[in-house]
Design a protein around this motif. Structure first.
Motif, PDB file in Angstrom:
ATOM      1  N   UNK A 357       0.813  -1.222   0.000  1.00 22.29           N
ATOM      2  CA  UNK A 357       0.000   0.000   0.000  1.00 22.29           C
ATOM      3  C   UNK A 357       0.845   1.270   0.000  1.00 22.29           C
ATOM      4  N   UNK A 358       2.167   1.116  -0.084  1.00 25.72           N
ATOM      5  CA  UNK A 358       3.057   2.277   0.027  1.00 25.72           C
ATOM      6  C   UNK A 358       2.796   3.310  -1.065  1.00 25.72           C
ATOM      7  N   UNK A 359       2.398   2.868  -2.254  1.00 24.17           N
ATOM      8  CA  UNK A 359       2.201   3.786  -3.375  1.00 24.17           C
ATOM      9  C   UNK A 359       0.727   3.916  -3.740  1.00 24.17           C
ATOM     10  N   UNK A 360      -0.144   3.774  -2.758  1.00 28.27           N
ATOM     11  CA  UNK A 360      -1.583   3.751  -3.043  1.00 28.27           C
ATOM     12  C   UNK A 360      -2.125   5.071  -3.571  1.00 28.27           C
ATOM     13  N   UNK A 361      -1.391   6.166  -3.385  1.00 28.68           N
ATOM     14  CA  UNK A 361      -1.866   7.463  -3.870  1.00 28.68           C
ATOM     15  C   UNK A 361      -1.207   7.885  -5.188  1.00 28.68           C
ATOM     16  N   UNK A 362      -0.435   6.990  -5.774  1.00 32.65           N
ATOM     17  CA  UNK A 362       0.138   7.276  -7.085  1.00 32.65           C
ATOM     18  C   UNK A 362      -0.919   7.088  -8.168  1.00 32.65           C
ATOM     19  N   UNK A 363      -0.885   7.898  -9.229  1.00 26.97           N
ATOM     20  CA  UNK A 363      -1.920   7.795 -10.281  1.00 26.97           C
ATOM     21  C   UNK A 363      -1.981   6.410 -10.925  1.00 26.97           C
ATOM     22  N   UNK A 364      -0.846   5.736 -11.021  1.00 25.94           N
ATOM     23  CA  UNK A 364      -0.810   4.435 -11.702  1.00 25.94           C
ATOM     24  C   UNK A 364      -1.208   3.280 -10.796  1.00 25.94           C
ATOM     25  N   UNK A 365      -1.507   3.542  -9.525  1.00 31.18           N
ATOM     26  CA  UNK A 365      -1.783   2.476  -8.560  1.00 31.18           C
ATOM     27  C   UNK A 365      -3.187   1.914  -8.774  1.00 31.18           C
ATOM     28  N   UNK A 366      -3.300   0.594  -8.767  1.00 26.66           N
ATOM     29  CA  UNK A 366      -4.593  -0.073  -8.889  1.00 26.66           C
ATOM     30  C   UNK A 366      -4.920  -0.722  -7.547  1.00 26.66           C
ATOM     31  N   UNK A 367      -5.887  -0.188  -6.843  1.00 33.09           N
ATOM     32  CA  UNK A 367      -6.243  -0.703  -5.527  1.00 33.09           C
ATOM     33  C   UNK A 367      -6.770  -2.122  -5.619  1.00 33.09           C
ATOM     34  N   UNK A 368      -7.578  -2.400  -6.636  1.00 32.23           N
ATOM     35  CA  UNK A 368      -8.152  -3.738  -6.766  1.00 32.23           C
ATOM     36  C   UNK A 368      -7.054  -4.781  -6.955  1.00 32.23           C
ATOM     37  N   UNK A 369      -6.093  -4.489  -7.822  1.00 34.83           N
ATOM     38  CA  UNK A 369      -4.993  -5.428  -8.042  1.00 34.83           C
ATOM     39  C   UNK A 369      -4.133  -5.582  -6.797  1.00 34.83           C
ATOM     40  N   UNK A 370      -3.901  -4.472  -6.102  1.00 39.40           N
ATOM     41  CA  UNK A 370      -3.071  -4.531  -4.894  1.00 39.40           C
ATOM     42  C   UNK A 370      -3.732  -5.377  -3.820  1.00 39.40           C
ATOM     43  N   UNK A 371      -5.033  -5.207  -3.614  1.00 44.09           N
ATOM     44  CA  UNK A 371      -5.731  -5.986  -2.598  1.00 44.09           C
ATOM     45  C   UNK A 371      -5.767  -7.467  -2.970  1.00 44.09           C
ATOM     46  N   UNK A 372      -5.915  -7.759  -4.261  1.00 41.58           N
ATOM     47  CA  UNK A 372      -5.876  -9.163  -4.693  1.00 41.58           C
ATOM     48  C   UNK A 372      -4.510  -9.780  -4.414  1.00 41.58           C
ATOM     49  N   UNK A 373      -3.452  -9.012  -4.691  1.00 35.52           N
ATOM     50  CA  UNK A 373      -2.092  -9.501  -4.419  1.00 35.52           C
ATOM     51  C   UNK A 373      -1.863  -9.673  -2.917  1.00 35.52           C
TER      52      UNK A 373
END
Length: 494
Positions: A357-373
């Motif tokens: 979640x370190x880069x969660x506020x970057x424009x390229x960040x995908x929350x759905x993909x991050x949570x799945x990972x």
């Protein structure tokens, strides 16, 4: 380096403003419809360029004083021009030309010391600027050895020893520099050629100037603390006097907070203000609203504008802690008592989620993909940990449930996410209230894994809010007087 200064001269007279231009400016300063019920201000007053420059200087000084007070890590850093930039290329070319010219002069027969003596004069001024009032003997020594008229006579008579003077300079720098520059001084002592040595001396002197600036900065803070509140308030008042409608967004910010609290209490039509609408409570909720601000579409209130970046950083940290605590709560709720007492597991899971979640506020960040990972990684770590301690591994069904619950956090109305968000809000509001009594608030349930980060955030938040209250409380009181009890001054301090 040799002194490089840009000089600007203001030699123009005030430009005449045509009648048509005045009409355009008057239209531009007319209140727009979105201002709501804000009373019409007095007609705009046209100001001169000198007045605008004076105001800009006052705002700059106010911002600098504010930065010194609220930024505990504020430091002056050496200026580094970007590699390959036009400014960097021009600077390199000019410096190379200067040092090449100096080397050519020193190789002449007889040598020409014109540039070298100018450099020694600048070195002397710099060394003297480092001295404190009690450094009388050092001052006399520098004045004696770097006596420019005597050096000029020695140069004219062919008796000038630049090497000896340079070594004296290096020794004097060693006695005046901060401990962090000791290695730089050692490197200077190893240089034998005059031009490279003088060049390196100026580089180290520049770093010593930076060190001295930081020393002065730290020294002035205790003295500035006593006067900074009044200074900022006076500078801001000067700014308000030269601008029409100067606190529109601040008024809107406080007005919307009062409206929100009234709607929450279900007493929008009440004739008397309930306890939640006391000025202190209104103000604390107003500050918390800054941690949920839409920076892209809503202008920031004028009184907190200098801290907008800090509030944005704290807002992003709070959002990260909401997600982090939500994931960890789901993990421990789903897994049960099997992992509750395992040493180090909480920190391991926390670090895994935190990295994702370190880069969660970057424009390229995908929350759905991050949570799945995150769900995949946590299932692997949990299975490994359970098997290590003699428990049965995760079943496929439990893994599916855990992954689904973690992925569901992406929805703003997710129950767990809203719960943790509400608890963090309660904690930060309690931190503002408790800061008045110097007692830390109790930690709500489910936030133990992020207690350290949350406490650090609450300290930063409370410190910034309390300082802002000290500076701008008179302006807030006037606004709240009209919002809460027209015709009366709020009886509770902000």
């Amino acid at each position: 380096m040799p002194k490089e200064s840009d000089r600007f001269e203001d030699g123009g007279d005030k430009a005449d403003v045509s009648e048509e231009t005045e009409r355009k400016r008057a239209r531009a300063n007319t209140l727009s419809p979105h201002r709501g019920n804000t009373p019409q201000a007095s007609p705009p007053r046209f100001v001169s360029v000198e007045e605008l420059m004076e105001t800009a200087k006052g705002v700059t000084n106010m911002a600098l004083a504010h930065e010194i007070m609220v930024n505990q890590d504020l430091q002056v850093k050496p200026t580094e021009l970007p590699e390959g930039s036009l400014e960097r290329r021009v600077k390199d070319i000019m410096h190379k030309a200067f040092w090449d010219c100096l080397e050519t002069q020193l190789k002449e027969d007889p040598p020409s010391y014109e540039h070298a003596i100018k450099l020694l004069g600048e070195i002397k001024e710099t060394l003297l600027s480092f001295l404190l009032p009690g450094h009388g003997r050092l001052r006399s020594r520098i004045e004696e050895v770097l006596d420019l008229p005597l050096i000029q006579q020695q140069a004219e008579n062919g008796a000038l020893d630049i090497s000896q003077l340079s070594q004296f300079v290096v020794e004097m720098m060693g006695s005046l520099c901060a401990p962090c520059r000791d290695n730089d001084i050692k490197k200077l002592k190893q240089i034998t050629e005059i031009v490279p040595l003088l060049k390196a001396i100026f580089s180290v002197l520049y770093l010593m100037k930076v060190d001295m600036a930081n020393f002065a900065l730290n020294s002035i803070k205790p003295h500035l603390m006593q006067q900074s509140v009044e200074y900022e308030r006076n500078k801001f008042q000067e700014f308000l006097e030269k601008h029409p409608n100067p606190l529109d967004y601040t008024e809107k910010w406080l007005e919307e907070t009062v409206k929100s609290l009234r709607e929450t209490d279900g007493c929008a039509a009440a004739s008397s203000d309930p306890p939640s609408l006391l000025p202190l409570n209104v103000h604390n909720h107003a500050y918390f609203r800054l941690l949920r601000w839409d920076h892209a579409s809503n202008p920031f209130p004028e009184t907190v504008l200098m801290d907008q970046v800090r509030f944005l950083e704290m807002q992003q940290e709070a959002e990260r802690l909401v997600l982090l605590s939500s994931v960890l709560l789901i993990v421990y709720t789903t897994t049960g008592e099997a992992i509750s007492g395992l040493p180090g597991l909480m920190e391991t899971l926390k670090n895994t989620v935190g990295v994702m979640l370190a880069e969660m506020h970057m424009p390229s960040f995908s929350m759905q993909e991050a949570l799945a990972t995150i769900g995949e990684k946590l299932c692997v770590e949990l299975s490994h940990c359970l098997s290590q301690h003699g428990f049965s591994s995760f079943s496929a069904e439990r893994e599916t449930i855990l992954k689904g619950q973690i992925s569901a956090i992406n929805q703003p109305d997710n129950t767990v996410r809203k719960l943790m968000d509400s608890r963090i809000e309660s904690y930060l509001l309690a931190a503002l209230e408790s800061s008045q009594h110097k007692t830390p608030p109790s930690l709500p349930g489910g936030l133990a894994p992020v207690s350290r980060e949350l406490k650090e955030l609450s300290v930063r938040f409370s410190r910034l809010v309390n300082y802002n209250k000290l500076v701008f409380s008179p302006f807030y009181q006037k606004i709240l007087q009209n919002l809460l009890a027209p015709g009366e001054s709020p009886s509770t301090e902000i």
